[in-house]
Write an enzyme that holds these catalytic residues in place. Structure first.
Site, short mmCIF file in Angstrom:
data_model
loop_
_atom_site.label_atom_id
_atom_site.label_comp_id
_atom_site.label_asym_id
_atom_site.label_seq_id
_atom_site.Cartn_x
_atom_site.Cartn_y
_atom_site.Cartn_z
N HIS A 61 -9.91 5.34 8.05
CA HIS A 61 -9.65 4.55 9.25
C HIS A 61 -8.16 4.59 9.62
O HIS A 61 -7.59 3.63 10.10
CB HIS A 61 -10.14 3.11 9.07
CG HIS A 61 -9.62 2.43 7.85
ND1 HIS A 61 -9.65 2.97 6.59
CD2 HIS A 61 -9.02 1.21 7.70
CE1 HIS A 61 -9.12 2.13 5.72
NE2 HIS A 61 -8.72 1.06 6.37
N VAL A 75 1.20 5.10 6.12
CA VAL A 75 -0.23 5.33 6.33
C VAL A 75 -0.46 6.84 6.29
O VAL A 75 0.17 7.59 7.04
CB VAL A 75 -0.71 4.74 7.67
CG1 VAL A 75 -2.24 4.72 7.70
CG2 VAL A 75 -0.17 3.34 7.89
N ILE A 76 -1.35 7.27 5.40
CA ILE A 76 -1.57 8.70 5.18
C ILE A 76 -2.99 9.05 5.63
O ILE A 76 -3.96 8.51 5.11
CB ILE A 76 -1.37 9.05 3.70
CG1 ILE A 76 0.07 8.69 3.27
CG2 ILE A 76 -1.64 10.54 3.46
CD1 ILE A 76 0.32 8.82 1.77
N PHE A 92 -1.38 -2.82 8.05
CA PHE A 92 -2.11 -3.64 9.03
C PHE A 92 -1.54 -5.05 9.13
O PHE A 92 -1.64 -5.70 10.17
CB PHE A 92 -3.59 -3.69 8.61
CG PHE A 92 -4.51 -4.16 9.69
CD1 PHE A 92 -4.95 -3.28 10.67
CD2 PHE A 92 -4.96 -5.47 9.73
CE1 PHE A 92 -5.80 -3.70 11.68
CE2 PHE A 92 -5.82 -5.90 10.73
CZ PHE A 92 -6.24 -5.02 11.70
N GLU A 93 -0.96 -5.53 8.04
CA GLU A 93 -0.44 -6.92 8.01
C GLU A 93 1.02 -7.03 8.46
O GLU A 93 1.55 -8.14 8.57
CB GLU A 93 -0.56 -7.48 6.58
CG GLU A 93 -1.96 -7.91 6.18
CD GLU A 93 -2.91 -6.77 5.91
OE1 GLU A 93 -2.46 -5.76 5.34
OE2 GLU A 93 -4.09 -6.87 6.27
N PHE A 102 0.86 -1.19 0.00
CA PHE A 102 0.00 0.00 0.00
C PHE A 102 0.90 1.24 0.00
O PHE A 102 1.90 1.30 0.70
CB PHE A 102 -0.88 -0.01 1.25
CG PHE A 102 -2.19 0.69 1.07
CD1 PHE A 102 -3.36 -0.01 0.87
CD2 PHE A 102 -2.24 2.07 1.10
CE1 PHE A 102 -4.57 0.64 0.71
CE2 PHE A 102 -3.44 2.73 0.95
CZ PHE A 102 -4.62 2.02 0.75
#
Ligand code: INI
Length: 155
Positions: free
Chosen positions: A89, A82-83, A58-59, A23
């Site tokens: 979320h 993570v942006i 998350f993984e 991601f």
């Protein structure tokens, strides 16, 4: 004067796993490049570096734990991005990633380094992926080198 115990930034045959999320790949690939470059320039051998990819931040924790408990690595480096701007979320993904990475280290006794960018915007992520605010992947690699050396000294 206290006896000072600290890790040096010199590799002595350490084995490292880098776990990178897909991601926000174009940011995370810069972190991977920074981490690999830093490890190699501090003496790590190419043959002692493994790169494992996971879907998202998350993984990261689960795979870091699996690798750390394998006994095959002296340190595991988790890299992701993570942006907030693009993530409704954000708190859940970033929060769980941080908790799970920390839990992997506590459960295994192997340093699991948190090299995950958590930013407000894509601009902030770019700044921390090899431009004006440095490279979080390179920083994470330095932390791994230091922790591996420190833990050896504390044995
Ligand atoms: N994963 C990230 O690594 N960064 C993000 O910004 C992100 N956003 O925006 O949602 C993200 N989501 C995916 C998540 O990490 C999991 O892969 C997914 O929820 C499946 O468990």
């Amino acid at each position: 004067m206290p006896r000072i115990v600290e890790g040096n930034l010199v590799d002595k045959g350490g084995r490292y796993a880098i776990v990178a999320s897909r991601f926000n790949e174009f940011i995370v690939e810069k972190l991977v490049a920074g981490a690999v470059d830093t490890l190699l320039r501090h003496g790590a051998e190419d043959a002692n570096l493994d790169l494992v990819r996971v879907p998202g931040a998350f993984e990261l924790g689960l795979v870091c734990k699996r690798l750390a408990e394998s006994g095959d690595y002296d340190a595991v480096i988790a890299l992701g991005c993570v942006i907030r701007g693009g993530t409704a979320h954000f708190e859940y993904v970033a929060g769980e990633a941080a908790k799970a990475v920390a839990a992997a280290a506590y459960a295994t006794g192997v340093p699991v380094i948190f090299g995950v960018l958590t930013t407000e915007s894509i601009e902030q992520a770019i700044e921390r992926a090899g431009s004006k605010m440095g490279n979080k992947g390179a920083e994470a690699a330095l932390s791994a080198l230091e922790m591996v050396d420190l833990l050896r000294k504390l044995e």
